[in-house]
Design an enzyme around this catalytic site. Structure first.
Site, mmCIF file in Angstrom:
data_model
loop_
_atom_site.group_PDB
_atom_site.id
_atom_site.type_symbol
_atom_site.label_atom_id
_atom_site.label_comp_id
_atom_site.label_asym_id
_atom_site.label_seq_id
_atom_site.Cartn_x
_atom_site.Cartn_y
_atom_site.Cartn_z
ATOM 1 N N HIS A 119 0.839 -1.190 0.000
ATOM 2 C CA HIS A 119 0.000 0.000 0.000
ATOM 3 C C HIS A 119 0.879 1.247 0.000
ATOM 4 O O HIS A 119 2.062 1.184 0.331
ATOM 5 C CB HIS A 119 -0.879 0.065 1.260
ATOM 6 C CG HIS A 119 -1.857 -1.051 1.375
ATOM 7 N ND1 HIS A 119 -2.880 -1.262 0.496
ATOM 8 C CD2 HIS A 119 -1.975 -2.035 2.316
ATOM 9 C CE1 HIS A 119 -3.598 -2.311 0.863
ATOM 10 N NE2 HIS A 119 -3.064 -2.804 1.966
ATOM 11 N N HIS A 159 -4.335 0.171 -5.290
ATOM 12 C CA HIS A 159 -5.687 -0.351 -5.070
ATOM 13 C C HIS A 159 -6.784 0.701 -5.253
ATOM 14 O O HIS A 159 -7.925 0.476 -4.852
ATOM 15 C CB HIS A 159 -5.778 -0.984 -3.668
ATOM 16 C CG HIS A 159 -4.770 -2.069 -3.470
ATOM 17 N ND1 HIS A 159 -3.764 -1.978 -2.533
ATOM 18 C CD2 HIS A 159 -4.606 -3.253 -4.103
ATOM 19 C CE1 HIS A 159 -3.014 -3.073 -2.587
ATOM 20 N NE2 HIS A 159 -3.497 -3.864 -3.538
ATOM 21 N N MET A 162 -9.969 1.684 -2.826
ATOM 22 C CA MET A 162 -9.223 2.016 -1.606
ATOM 23 C C MET A 162 -8.944 3.525 -1.589
ATOM 24 O O MET A 162 -7.885 3.982 -2.012
ATOM 25 C CB MET A 162 -7.937 1.200 -1.498
ATOM 26 C CG MET A 162 -7.295 1.311 -0.133
ATOM 27 S SD MET A 162 -6.009 0.068 0.088
ATOM 28 C CE MET A 162 -5.420 0.514 1.700
#
Length: 168
Positions: A106, A156, A161
């Site tokens: 991430h 993402h 996200m």
């Protein structure tokens, strides 16, 4: 500091029961007690206790300072690709800690079109190439300008996200 002065104490003396017709005689014995002072050891112990209290208070203040941060999880415990919570508010100057949780890698990028005017997103976002790859890795940012900021995870973003923080 408390001190105790010498004092005279009257202590009655009883010799037992007296029969009728006996003469009464009263005897009073006086005892003098010596003055006592607080031992130096007790003062030193008190100072140690005060020192311990000062240290405990300082530690509490430090912890309270650290408590002025909010932690946002990157990836839900259920494996979802989301910021948890996805929307939140903070006061200006509060630290926001983004913590890698699940579904990594991430990163955290702020949307340049959805931040308050004058905010440079390059100063508050991670680099587009930087990724948090392991559980527990963190990225921290402190926002000082009031307003609403939108952010996303570039790997993402297509999966939804995204998040929003309001600085008020």
């Amino acid at each position: 500091m408390a001190t105790v002065a010498s004092t005279a104490v009257a202590i009655p003396s009883f010799t037992g029961l007296k029969s009728a017709g006996a003469t009464t005689s009263r005897t009073i014995t006086t005892a003098k007690l010596p003055a006592t002072t607080i031992p130096r050891l007790a003062i030193k112990a008190s100072l140690k206790q005060v020192g311990a209290a000062v240290i405990a208070t300082a530690a509490t203040a430090m912890l309270a300072g650290n408590a002025m941060a909010i932690e946002i999880l990157l990836g839900g415990d259920d494996g979802s690709l989301a910021f948890v919570p996805g929307s939140f508010s903070v006061p200006p100057g509060e630290k926001i800690i983004f913590k890698n949780n699940a579904g990594f890698p991430h990163n955290v990028l702020f949307d340049e079109d959805e931040v308050p005017a004058g905010v440079d997103v390059s100063k508050i976002s991670m680099s587009g190439e930087d990724l948090l790859n392991a559980p527990g890795e963190t990225y921290s940012v402190t926002l000082t300008e009031k307003g609403t900021y939108s952010f996303y995870c570039s790997p993402h973003q297509g999966a939804g996200m995204v998040g929003k923080v309001t600085v008020n």
